[in-house]
Design an enzyme around this catalytic site. Structure first.
Site, PDB file in Angstrom:
ATOM      1  N   ARG A  36      23.442 -15.205   4.927  1.00 27.34           N
ATOM      2  CA  ARG A  36      22.363 -14.261   5.831  1.00 27.34           C
ATOM      3  C   ARG A  36      21.104 -14.823   5.833  1.00 27.34           C
ATOM      4  O   ARG A  36      20.242 -14.849   6.604  1.00 27.34           O
ATOM      5  CB  ARG A  36      22.575 -12.828   5.408  1.00 27.34           C
ATOM      6  CG  ARG A  36      23.942 -12.047   5.497  1.00 27.34           C
ATOM      7  CD  ARG A  36      23.894 -10.832   5.750  1.00 27.34           C
ATOM      8  NE  ARG A  36      25.031 -10.199   6.606  1.00 27.34           N
ATOM      9  CZ  ARG A  36      25.723  -9.290   6.259  1.00 27.34           C
ATOM     10  NH1 ARG A  36      25.342  -8.573   4.862  1.00 27.34           N
ATOM     11  NH2 ARG A  36      26.739  -8.735   6.728  1.00 27.34           N
ATOM     12  N   LYS A 200      42.247   1.655  13.296  1.00 23.14           N
ATOM     13  CA  LYS A 200      42.106   2.972  13.946  1.00 23.14           C
ATOM     14  C   LYS A 200      41.874   2.555  15.644  1.00 23.14           C
ATOM     15  O   LYS A 200      40.989   1.941  15.853  1.00 23.14           O
ATOM     16  CB  LYS A 200      41.213   3.877  13.417  1.00 23.14           C
ATOM     17  CG  LYS A 200      41.535   4.478  12.144  1.00 23.14           C
ATOM     18  CD  LYS A 200      40.549   5.250  11.781  1.00 23.14           C
ATOM     19  CE  LYS A 200      40.591   6.104  10.610  1.00 23.14           C
ATOM     20  NZ  LYS A 200      39.455   6.682  10.045  1.00 23.14           N
ATOM     21  N   GLY A 376      29.723  -3.703  13.305  1.00 28.84           N
ATOM     22  CA  GLY A 376      29.588  -2.526  14.188  1.00 28.84           C
ATOM     23  C   GLY A 376      28.777  -2.596  15.147  1.00 28.84           C
ATOM     24  O   GLY A 376      28.903  -2.182  16.463  1.00 28.84           O
TER      25      GLY A 376
HETATM   26  P1  AMP Z   1      39.155  -2.404  11.206  1.00 29.83           P
HETATM   27  O1  AMP Z   1      37.966  -2.024  10.269  1.00 29.83           O
HETATM   28  O2  AMP Z   1      39.427  -1.034  12.144  1.00 29.83           O
HETATM   29  O3  AMP Z   1      38.852  -3.560  12.170  1.00 29.83           O
HETATM   30  O4  AMP Z   1      40.313  -2.508  10.465  1.00 29.83           O
HETATM   31  C1  AMP Z   1      40.487  -3.389   9.388  1.00 29.83           C
HETATM   32  C2  AMP Z   1      41.864  -2.930   8.290  1.00 29.83           C
HETATM   33  O5  AMP Z   1      43.019  -2.556   9.391  1.00 29.83           O
HETATM   34  C3  AMP Z   1      42.073  -4.182   7.671  1.00 29.83           C
HETATM   35  O6  AMP Z   1      41.713  -3.778   6.182  1.00 29.83           O
HETATM   36  C4  AMP Z   1      43.525  -4.268   7.998  1.00 29.83           C
HETATM   37  O7  AMP Z   1      44.471  -4.357   6.538  1.00 29.83           O
HETATM   38  C5  AMP Z   1      43.818  -2.971   8.399  1.00 29.83           C
HETATM   39  N1  AMP Z   1      45.228  -2.990   9.092  1.00 29.83           N
HETATM   40  C6  AMP Z   1      45.452  -3.828  10.155  1.00 29.83           C
HETATM   41  N2  AMP Z   1      46.822  -3.587  10.454  1.00 29.83           N
HETATM   42  C7  AMP Z   1      47.282  -2.480   9.892  1.00 29.83           C
HETATM   43  C8  AMP Z   1      48.512  -1.910   9.895  1.00 29.83           C
HETATM   44  N3  AMP Z   1      49.626  -2.338  10.623  1.00 29.83           N
HETATM   45  N4  AMP Z   1      48.780  -0.866   9.013  1.00 29.83           N
HETATM   46  C9  AMP Z   1      47.880  -0.610   8.310  1.00 29.83           C
HETATM   47  N5  AMP Z   1      46.538  -1.098   8.174  1.00 29.83           N
HETATM   48  C10 AMP Z   1      46.209  -2.053   8.920  1.00 29.83           C
END
Ligand code: AMP
Length: 394
Positions: A36, A200, A376
């Site tokens: 960074r 999510k 974000g």
């Molecule tokens: P995000 O911050 O929403 O981009 O989510 C990232 C996280 O989603 C990572 O730590 C992944 O391990 C998790 N992730 C991705 N696919 C799955 C899944 N099928 N089940 C549970 N967690 C997941």
């Protein structure tokens, strides 16, 4: 969004107040990853080399209430001094007498780094008095911290507002982010493929809705796929789902079904560990199992869509890529994105956060067009196409 940049201002002899992102990982007082700071160097050097008096401000970590030594920016001052080959004065508070005296004593080309902005709770509250105290340190305002540009904090918003009438511009890092993210959402080369993954749907729903209006295809991976499966009446076993988003997923499929591509097979297991035994299913996920990654047929299907693309935006891993048995989907997509860049001349953008980490882990960061410096922030930019903190700049 056409913005003036730091080189549009004659900074000689001027006090240049610059918001940077020195939120680096620390082990004690050792910086374990200096990227960074290194990334901010071109903007920093541009001011210093032209005789500006540079006052840098940043946050580091999430201090709870007031100063905490483990979140001090002092190691960054020492490191920056080494990188620049010149002294960097560090002030133990970002406002007040010490900071003001340090700035008053500066000569052309000098650099001051102010202590962590978040040692004052007023920073995140965008307190007008705090913002004014920062603002009075500068004749020119520069923002080069994309990762916090989506937040109206004192250093990103209030101080810039308080400096109305003075030059207020962006640095090279934000210029690059606006170029790639901005062009992708306003005038993308087509086909434009968006890839969304992660845990999510709810975190990314606004982005998904916005991208569905612009992209030619939206490939869905990660746990968010299972909420879509549920909305189609499929069984998802114990997979991570958001029941309150099932109707929304149904509506999106009804409205944009031709654009949305869902996994055709899934890597399942009964545990999310490095030694987990896995199998592949093409239809329903059994009751006692969880989906943790996209399967091989989906990897091939997504790779084929990516290979046809001229613009790609990717946010969120395809599976639990942190665990070896569930990393293949994310890896396949990363390789396909790198390939599209090299072979198809596609503009490929990785939207920060976990997908940026995955691409870095695979040594592919240099093989894509742009890895966003803000997770974000890049999502919010893809959603709204602008930031109020940047709208007020020249
Ligand atoms: P995000 O911050 O929403 O981009 O989510 C990232 C996280 O989603 C990572 O730590 C992944 O391990 C998790 N992730 C991705 N696919 C799955 C899944 N099928 N089940 C549970 N967690 C997941």
């Amino acid at each position: 969004m056409k913005k003036k940049i730091v080189t549009d201002v004659d900074v000689k002899g001027k006090r240049v107040l610059m918001r940077v992102d020195f939120n680096v990982p620390l082990d004690g007082s050792t910086i374990t990853d200096d990227r960074r700071i290194a990334q901010a160097l071109p903007t920093i050097k541009s001011v210093v080399d032209r005789g500006g008096r540079l006052i840098l401000m940043s946050h580091l970590g999430r201090p709870k209430s007031g100063p905490e030594p483990k979140f001090s920016l002092k190691p960054c001052a020492e490191h920056l001094s080494k990188l620049l080959g010149k002294p960097v004065t560090f002030t133990s508070d970002c406002i007040g007498v010490e900071a003001e005296q340090a700035v008053a004593g500066m000569k052309d080309g000098d650099v001051v780094l102010l202590e962590n902005l978040r040692f004052h709770k007023e920073e995140e509250k965008n307190d007008p008095n705090f913002a004014k105290q920062l603002a009075k340190l500068g004749d020119v305002y520069v923002n080069d911290a994309f990762g916090t540009a989506h937040r109206e904090h004192a250093s990103t918003f209030g101080a810039a507002q308080a400096m109305q009438g003075k030059p207020r511009v962006i640095g090279f890092l934000i210029q690059k982010e606006l170029k790639f993210l901005g062009e992708a959402v306003s005038t993308p080369a087509r086909p434009f493929v968006a890839i969304m993954g992660g845990a999510k749907v709810s975190d990314k729903i606004a982005v998904i809705e916005n991208l569905l209006g612009k992209a030619d295809k939206l490939l869905i991976g990660g746990a968010m796929a299972y909420t879509f499966f549920l909305s189609q009446g499929k069984k998802v076993g114990r997979s991570l789902v958001e029941k309150d988003k099932v109707n929304l997923a149904k509506e999106l499929l009804a409205k944009h079904g031709a654009k949305i591509v869902l996994p055709v097979d899934t890597v399942i297991s009964n545990k999310m560990t490095d030694d987990a035994e896995t199998s592949i299913v093409e239809g329903d996920i059994p009751d006692d199992m969880e989906g943790f990654d996209i399967g091989p047929k989906t990897q091939a299907l997504y790779a084929a869509e990516i290979a046809k693309s001229k613009t790609v935006i990717w946010n969120g891993p395809m599976g639990v890529f942190e665990k070896k048995p569930f990393a293949a989907g994310t890896k396949a997509v990363a390789l396909a994105v790198a390939d599209a860049t090299a072979k198809n001349g596609a503009i490929t953008i990785i939207g920060g956060g976990d997908s940026a980490a995955a691409v870095e882990q695979m040594g592919l960061s240099e093989k894509v067009t742009h890895v966003s410096t803000g997770g974000g922030a890049s999502l919010e930019f893809l959603e709204s196409g602008h930031f109020s903190t940047l709208d007020i700049l020249d």
